[in-house]
Design a protein around this motif. Structure first.
Motif, mmCIF file in Angstrom:
data_model
loop_
_atom_site.group_PDB
_atom_site.id
_atom_site.type_symbol
_atom_site.label_atom_id
_atom_site.label_comp_id
_atom_site.label_asym_id
_atom_site.label_seq_id
_atom_site.Cartn_x
_atom_site.Cartn_y
_atom_site.Cartn_z
ATOM 1 N N LYS A 171 0.810 -1.211 0.000
ATOM 2 C CA LYS A 171 0.000 0.000 0.000
ATOM 3 C C LYS A 171 0.849 1.269 0.000
ATOM 4 C CE LYS A 171 -3.562 2.436 2.642
ATOM 5 N NZ LYS A 171 -4.417 2.395 3.861
ATOM 6 N N ASN A 172 1.828 1.342 0.910
ATOM 7 C CA ASN A 172 2.572 2.610 1.064
ATOM 8 C C ASN A 172 3.838 2.691 0.227
ATOM 9 O OD1 ASN A 172 4.842 1.498 2.670
ATOM 10 N ND2 ASN A 172 3.328 1.252 4.292
ATOM 11 N N TYR A 175 7.075 4.452 1.494
ATOM 12 C CA TYR A 175 7.097 5.863 1.876
ATOM 13 C C TYR A 175 6.711 6.026 3.348
ATOM 14 C CZ TYR A 175 7.826 7.198 -2.955
ATOM 15 O OH TYR A 175 8.369 7.343 -4.209
ATOM 16 N N THR A 177 4.525 6.921 5.493
ATOM 17 C CA THR A 177 3.165 7.149 5.966
ATOM 18 C C THR A 177 3.112 6.945 7.479
ATOM 19 O OG1 THR A 177 2.522 4.840 5.672
ATOM 20 C CG2 THR A 177 2.227 6.312 3.778
ATOM 21 N N LYS A 178 2.042 7.424 8.087
ATOM 22 C CA LYS A 178 1.876 7.259 9.540
ATOM 23 C C LYS A 178 1.879 5.783 9.911
ATOM 24 C CE LYS A 178 -1.173 8.586 13.361
ATOM 25 N NZ LYS A 178 -2.412 9.328 13.738
ATOM 26 N N GLU A 179 1.196 4.964 9.108
ATOM 27 C CA GLU A 179 1.146 3.530 9.358
ATOM 28 C C GLU A 179 2.534 2.898 9.269
ATOM 29 O OE1 GLU A 179 -1.229 -0.321 7.522
ATOM 30 O OE2 GLU A 179 -0.449 1.211 6.159
ATOM 31 N N HIS A 180 3.285 3.256 8.237
ATOM 32 C CA HIS A 180 4.617 2.687 8.055
ATOM 33 C C HIS A 180 5.550 3.084 9.194
ATOM 34 C CE1 HIS A 180 8.347 2.259 5.206
ATOM 35 N NE2 HIS A 180 8.340 1.361 6.178
#
Length: 209
Positions: A171-172, A175, A177-180
Motif C-alpha cells: 500500500k505505502n 514511503y 506514511t503514519k502507518e509505516h
C-alpha cells in the motif's frame, strides 16, 4: 490539462531518451529509474492519450499504459535500479543518478541526448542531457519513463512486502506514511530501510534497533 507531447524531443533532434525515477523520497526499498526512447513520434492516438505523468494516472491506468508502452513497436525502454545498500553508501541523490545511468545504458538504441526530469545535473552522465522541471508533464518520453519506473517499483515493493507484511509496503510503497512509521517504531527497521537517509535518521531516535 493537455497530455505531454514531443515538442522537446523534436527541438533536440535525433534519438532522445526520456528519463524519470521513482522512490527518491521513500524510507525503504530501491530507487528505480526508467529510460524510454521513441523511434517514431507518429504514435497511435490511443497510446498518446494513455501516456501522462504517472502521478496523475490511477493505478489501473498506469498498468494499462505500461502494457501499451512495453508492447509498442514505436519505442524501447530499459530500467535501472539502485539498491538500498547503494543509497546508504553514496546518498539517495547519487544513487538516483546511478539508477538513471543504468537505465539508459541498458537501452538497445543508440541514444544521442537525454531529457531528465528535474533540475539537477550530474557528471555521471556521459551523454548530452537536458534537465527539465516537470518534464513528466511536458515530454511524452519522460512521462512514459515515469510510468515504467512507477509500475516496476510498485510491483517490487508489493513483492518485498510479502516478506515483511507488518509494514504494508504493497500500500505505502515504502514511503513514510503514519502507518509505516508506526510499524517501524513497533518492529524496528529491516535491511531494506534506508538507515542513513536523512529523513530516517531524523526519525530514528525513537526506533527500536
Amino acid at each position: 490539462m493537455a497530455n505531454p507531447d514531443f515538442h522537446i524531443e523534436r527541438g533536440i533532434g535525433g534519438l532522445v531518451a526520456g528519463i524519470d525515477e521513482v522512490g527518491y523520497g521513500a524510507l525503504a526499498g530501491p530507487v528505480v529509474a526508467a529510460a524510454v526512447v521513441f523511434h517514431s513520434y507518429d504514435i497511435s492516438e490511443s497510446l498518446a492519450n494513455s501516456i501522462n505523468d504517472s502521478k496523475v494516472l490511477s493505478a489501473s491506468n498506469r498498468v494499462r499504459a505500461y502494457g501499451m508502452i512495453s508492447s509498442s513497436s514505436s519505442c524501447s525502454y530499459a530500467v535501472g535500479i539502485a539498491e538500498v545498500d547503494e543509497i546508504n553508501c553514496i546518498n539517495v541523490l547519487q544513487a538516483t543518478f546511478l539508477a538513471m545511468k543504468r537505465a539508459y545504458k541498458s537501452l538497445s538504441s543508440d541514444v544521442g541526448h537525454l531529457i531528465i526530469d528535474g533540475n539537477k545535473k550530474s557528471d555521471i552522465f556521459d551523454l548530452p542531457h537536458s534537465t527539465v522541471v516537470c518534464a513528466d508533464k511536458k515530454s511524452t518520453s519522460v512521462a512514459a519513463a515515469s510510468i515504467i519506473a512507477k509500475v516496476t517499483r510498485d510491483k517490487m515493493m508489493a513483492d518485498l512486502g510479502e516478506l515483511y507484511p507488518q509494514f504494508n509496503w504493497k500500500k505505502n510503497k515504502g514511503y513514510g506514511t503514519k502507518e509505516h512509521m508506526g510499524a517501524i517504531l513497533t518492529h524496528g527497521p529491516t535491511e531494506l530501510h534506508r538507515r542513513y537517509y536523512k529523513p530516517f535518521i531524523n526519525f530514528s531516535e525513537n526506533i527500536i534497533m
